[in-house]
Design an enzyme around this catalytic site. Structure first.
Site, PDB file in Angstrom:
ATOM      1  N   HIS A  46      -2.324  10.611   0.256  1.00 38.35           N
ATOM      2  CA  HIS A  46      -2.658   9.066  -0.438  1.00 38.35           C
ATOM      3  C   HIS A  46      -2.443   9.301  -1.957  1.00 38.35           C
ATOM      4  CE1 HIS A  46      -3.478   4.965   0.029  1.00 38.35           C
ATOM      5  NE2 HIS A  46      -4.374   5.095  -0.997  1.00 38.35           N
ATOM      6  N   GLU A 103       0.855  -1.226   0.026  1.00 38.23           N
ATOM      7  CA  GLU A 103       0.045  -0.086   0.056  1.00 38.23           C
ATOM      8  C   GLU A 103       0.757   1.247   0.204  1.00 38.23           C
ATOM      9  OE1 GLU A 103      -3.128  -0.227   2.924  1.00 38.23           O
ATOM     10  OE2 GLU A 103      -3.814   1.733   2.645  1.00 38.23           O
ATOM     11  N   ASP A 137       4.226 -14.399  11.162  1.00 38.95           N
ATOM     12  CA  ASP A 137       2.600 -15.027  10.396  1.00 38.95           C
ATOM     13  C   ASP A 137       1.645 -13.884  10.690  1.00 38.95           C
ATOM     14  OD1 ASP A 137       0.268 -15.882   9.997  1.00 38.95           O
ATOM     15  OD2 ASP A 137       0.842 -17.942  10.633  1.00 38.95           O
ATOM     16  N   LYS A 159      -7.657  -1.179  11.280  1.00 37.50           N
ATOM     17  CA  LYS A 159      -6.950  -1.588  10.047  1.00 37.50           C
ATOM     18  C   LYS A 159      -5.682  -0.753   9.747  1.00 37.50           C
ATOM     19  CE  LYS A 159      -6.410  -1.858   5.236  1.00 37.50           C
ATOM     20  NZ  LYS A 159      -5.424  -0.932   4.409  1.00 37.50           N
TER      21      LYS A 159
END
Lengths: 445, 445
Positions: B399, B90, B302, B286
């Site tokens: 962004h 991202e 992991d 998130k």
């Protein structure tokens, strides 16, 4: 102690340095600087222009992290056979998905259905006034907001998507003067994050303007304070379900000690446990995400968004529970998975990452809906394989067999040594200690 | 339609094929077979023996998926400065983490503390009998189980870990005859999944044996049915907390329109919203996992396990909420993040993946506890940057600036075109449509 000093210096303007200079700063932290530079460079793509694309995905990129790109064959979803690309570092995930898919390929395959595909965004704001006055002009406001974002939405509308609905949510019971405009979007085949956020930011400015322009509003009501405008990754209206079903006797061969019905009942019990015990539920669902995330990464989708939505959904009734469920009825075993899964097949990295693009082509250039169904089937495949192992031979035999190669690589085993070891460990228990002992033995001789 | 037919054939024994043959089967699904083969091969490592290690991480590996390996400088955790490796696709995550870390490097850095580091495993079983009889022999049972697994635990004990405790959990109110032995482990610097699962499977067999041997048990009580034995990824006792703090006036420069105190209050309101609204909470968290997962992947951990534990923890009081919290008191802003984070710095892929190994060396070969603190700080850094943008200029400016390069690459812009575009889009709004229009314009001239 020059090394220690270097570690502690604040680095200014790092992002503006050339990649080579960034590499040097990183290498200075390492025991062997030259070796570290070489290592990082060895992971660059041979084709400079291709490497540049990866460098520009993100900031301060100095190398590429490799994750194995594998495939699971024979994944039949709604009658269509797929070779599914999986990007995952965990040794047993591809093997488990493949074995599960192979079994179900002979028992009707996976069935899947997209229940809905709407996404949510929110404009959060403070407004001091009489709520009924806001409600009275809300229809007008909606038109005004739609108009304000029409430049942004035109393209999406031509593809069949756009803004579906807007709702005024009164949150003043939770936080004084706090309201939301909750907007529902259809982003068709794109994940849509940039589209949604751009719309919402436009809505926020227009909302303030709208309030200012209302003659019926008091001075205080004309002031609307925007807190923030952002999509929600929680997408309970972007929902997919996947399931498998067969008669008990088709499960007869699952375990030597169990009839098909006994297997089905033990399996159902294991899933029931994940519905009543949170410690188990977390791991149960983790196994589903092993498969989902592997498809998401392989197709250029954002796995953090998928994880966040799925786990929130698992907790939706106040207790974190299993996302999959078993139904045993009339001699039939049915296993299903339902979860929110916002995926895209256009936009983002889907066509920019050469292997993401490859993955989508391999899958027959699916729509977002088709990809949701494939991913959900893969999640269910992994989950089925995990529970099957757990309630029969246990998870470690398969897992450690897969991990054996990793341990052998740790000891830098040669091809011959590996072949010998694989034969030996058919009969013996794989563990790091046992492999270590074995390697010492055969190297002594 | 030969292509269509190929898609529908069930492939037997795929995993046993040579890599080249697997590649061919994959390429057959593509429009341009030769190009597809070349593409997949172009991502192989130049060094064959190195590539082999990646092939053997998993099954059916045909290539490597590249994810940008970047670094965030100036991440000060408990006074020590780190250059933190981040693996993430991202575009804005590394930039956000870096900018946040840079700010806090001048305001005391990140503080972090490991609250506890215990992991949980469960033996799930059915037992029909008088519970008090099981309780009466439970101390003896514990000794028996510890003895049965002593071969497995010896090595871990020598490193300071092992089995910490065992508890009998009565779940019969939920499911008839259902009990658990809940085992607490300390796995020191390893993530410990294989260790825990191996112990539990040993315990399960020993538990059955133990019941069989109890003279005081009835025939029915001697039969104990194991459902499954497996670690839990929910690790609320493997907990870390990270925080930043400063006085309001240190936040004066966050936004032109806001004083430090106003910024702090608006920030606090945004976080409060993530405590009361599930749609916002999911996205808020998130953003934390953007940073956490990037560190996890870079260090061979992991990330599915980390996601599952963290989100379950976010829902622990019956409502899914923000994992981070603000405290405003006596002119001070304090922002903290507390979550379960089971990470390892030995075992698994940590030393097998060359870049995971490199990452750990870059971080000064941290213990698992130290890595937990670095990762939590990074998660907080990303979260802080996201909320800061949201409550000030909005998320899209930064962004889309980051994403501009991706869009330019989509149009295969040359170096010169990129330089021109970057200048142009300082003043103009970045969107796919606008960049497309701009590229058409400059290419016309």
């Amino acid at each position: 102690m020059p090394r220690r000093r270097k570690r502690d210096i604040i680095i200014k303007g790092f992002s503006k340095l050339l990649k080579e200079d960034k590499l040097k700063i990183v290498a200075e932290l390492m025991d062997n600087q030259l070796e570290a530079m070489e290592l990082l460079k060895s992971f660059w793509h041979n084709d400079n222009s291709r490497q540049k694309v990866f460098d520009e995905f993100s900031e301060n990129t100095i190398s590429n992290f490799y994750i194995p790109y594998g495939v699971a064959p024979n994944v039949i979803v709604n009658g269509r056979n797929h070779l599914v690309p999986l990007v995952i570092e965990e040794s047993s995930v591809v093997a488990a998905a493949s074995s599960s898919a192979r079994f179900w390929s002979e028992h009707g395959g996976f069935h899947a259905e997209v229940i809905n595909e709407l996404k949510i965004g929110q404009v959060h704001f403070l407004w001091k006034g009489e709520k009924k006055k806001l409600l009275a002009v809300f229809d007008e406001l909606k038109q005004y907001l739609r108009g304000a974002a029409s430049d942004i939405t035109a393209n999406m509308e031509s593809r069949g998507g756009g803004v579906v609905d807007m709702e005024l949510i009164d949150m003043t019971a939770e936080i004084k003067n706090y309201y939301q405009i909750r907007v529902t979007f259809n982003t068709v085949d794109s994940m849509g994050a940039n589209f949604i956020n751009s719309c919402l930011e436009e809505f926020a400015g227009a909302l303030q303007q709208f309030c200012k322009n209302q003659d019926s509003f008091t001075k205080e009501e004309k002031e609307c304070q925007i807190i923030m405008s952002i999509l929600s990754n929680y997408t309970p209206e972007c929902l997919v379900t996947a399931w498998v079903e067969c008669s008990y006797d088709e499960l007869d061969k699952m375990d030597k000690g169990l009839t098909g019905q006994q297997f089905a009942e033990k399996f159902a019990l294991a899933v029931k446990i994940a519905e009543v015990d949170v410690y188990r539920a977390t791991t149960h669902n983790k196994g589903i995400f092993n498969g989902l995330d592997a498809v998401a990464i392989a197709t250029g989708n954002d796995f953090r968004a998928i994880e966040a939505a799925g786990h929130t959904y698992a907790a939706k009734d106040g207790r974190y529970r299993s996302l999959s469920h078993v139904e045993l009825k009339d001699g039939k075993f049915k296993y299903s998975l339902t979860l929110p899964l916002a995926m895209g097949t256009v936009g983002g990295l889907t066509s920019l990452h050469p292997l993401a693009k490859h993955s989508l082509e391999m899958l027959g250039k699916p729509s977002a809906k088709e990809l949701m169904m494939i991913a959900a089937s893969l999640g269910l495949a992994n989950n089925f394989a995990a529970i099957r192992s757990l309630v029969t031979k246990g998870i470690q035999i398969g897992h450690m067999k897969m991990h054996l190669m990793n341990i052998l690589n740790h000891f830098e085993a040669t091809k011959e040594e590996k072949e010998k070891a694989v034969l030996y460990f058919v009969e013996h228990k794989v563990s790091f200690a046992n492999v270590s002992k074995y390697m010492q033995e055969i190297r002594k001789n």
